[in-house]
Design an enzyme around this catalytic site. Sequence first.
Site, PDB file in Angstrom:
ATOM      1  N   HIS A 274       0.843  -1.204   0.000  1.00  0.00           N
ATOM      2  CA  HIS A 274       0.000   0.000   0.000  1.00  0.00           C
ATOM      3  C   HIS A 274       0.881   1.258   0.000  1.00  0.00           C
ATOM      4  CE1 HIS A 274      -3.067  -2.718   2.200  1.00  0.00           C
ATOM      5  NE2 HIS A 274      -3.536  -2.525   0.980  1.00  0.00           N
TER       6      HIS A 274
ATOM      7  N   LYS B 164     -16.629  -7.529   5.071  1.00  0.00           N
ATOM      8  CA  LYS B 164     -15.450  -8.272   5.528  1.00  0.00           C
ATOM      9  C   LYS B 164     -15.367  -8.195   7.035  1.00  0.00           C
ATOM     10  CE  LYS B 164     -12.737  -7.414   1.376  1.00  0.00           C
ATOM     11  NZ  LYS B 164     -11.507  -6.840   0.817  1.00  0.00           N
TER      12      LYS B 164
ATOM     13  N   ARG C 137      -2.011  -5.798  -8.681  1.00  0.00           N
ATOM     14  CA  ARG C 137      -0.877  -6.692  -8.447  1.00  0.00           C
ATOM     15  C   ARG C 137      -0.717  -7.707  -9.556  1.00  0.00           C
ATOM     16  NH1 ARG C 137      -3.071  -7.670  -2.553  1.00  0.00           N
ATOM     17  NH2 ARG C 137      -4.904  -7.180  -3.781  1.00  0.00           N
TER      18      ARG C 137
ATOM     19  N   SER D  80      -2.743  -7.973   2.584  1.00  0.00           N
ATOM     20  CA  SER D  80      -2.977  -7.893   4.030  1.00  0.00           C
ATOM     21  C   SER D  80      -3.322  -9.276   4.576  1.00  0.00           C
ATOM     22  CB  SER D  80      -4.122  -6.921   4.324  1.00  0.00           C
ATOM     23  OG  SER D  80      -3.804  -5.638   3.872  1.00  0.00           O
TER      24      SER D  80
END
Length: 174
Positions: free
Chosen positions: A19, A43, A92, A136
């Site tokens: 990040h 989440k 990514r 994460s």
Amino acid sequence: MNEKIAIYPGSFDPLTNGHLDILARALKIFDKIIVAVAATELKKPLFSIAERVKMIKTATLNLKNVEAESFSGLLVDYALQKKANALIRGLRAVSDFEYEFQMALMNRHLAKHSKNQNHVETVYLMPDEKYTYLSSTLVKEVVRLGGDAKNFVPKFIELALIKKFKSSHAKIHL
Ligand code: ADP
């Protein structure tokens, strides 16, 4: 002066070096970046929203023109309220693409059809290749299992993760 403001939205549970890499790149393009922690019900986060915002503030203390806060509701409405017309997201791998593509087009649609007919574009940035596998979720798993996360998150976040996992209750939140 017309400041170029962008929102960098996400869960940031917790903030990682990936990040921070995206943030550093975005700062080369925009005058101000607001890192916005999404208050989503979808989440089950490990860290509270307040903890996540605080971690981002601490990690970006030395970065000028970065703010951190939380938001709820529609991202495009929040962007409008902040006078931002760009959203930053990191890409990514191909696996990120489909979801990101859907979300960018949905946000563009929502912005265009909002009462202010706002204009919001999503800007995708690629991290340094050493962060392309970093998430994460993966960092949480590494720390939970006793691994070394020093290359993945700032030291104080690694310590916060270790502390969280010391309470066995937190283990169910991965
Ligand atoms: P989400 O908003 O999907 O919950 P995160 O909070 O983990 O995702 O991340 C916020 C944004 O940062 C997303 O655009 C995500 O693709 C990007 N991101 C996360 N980790 C990395 C990384 N290692 N390198 C580049 N971008 C990343």
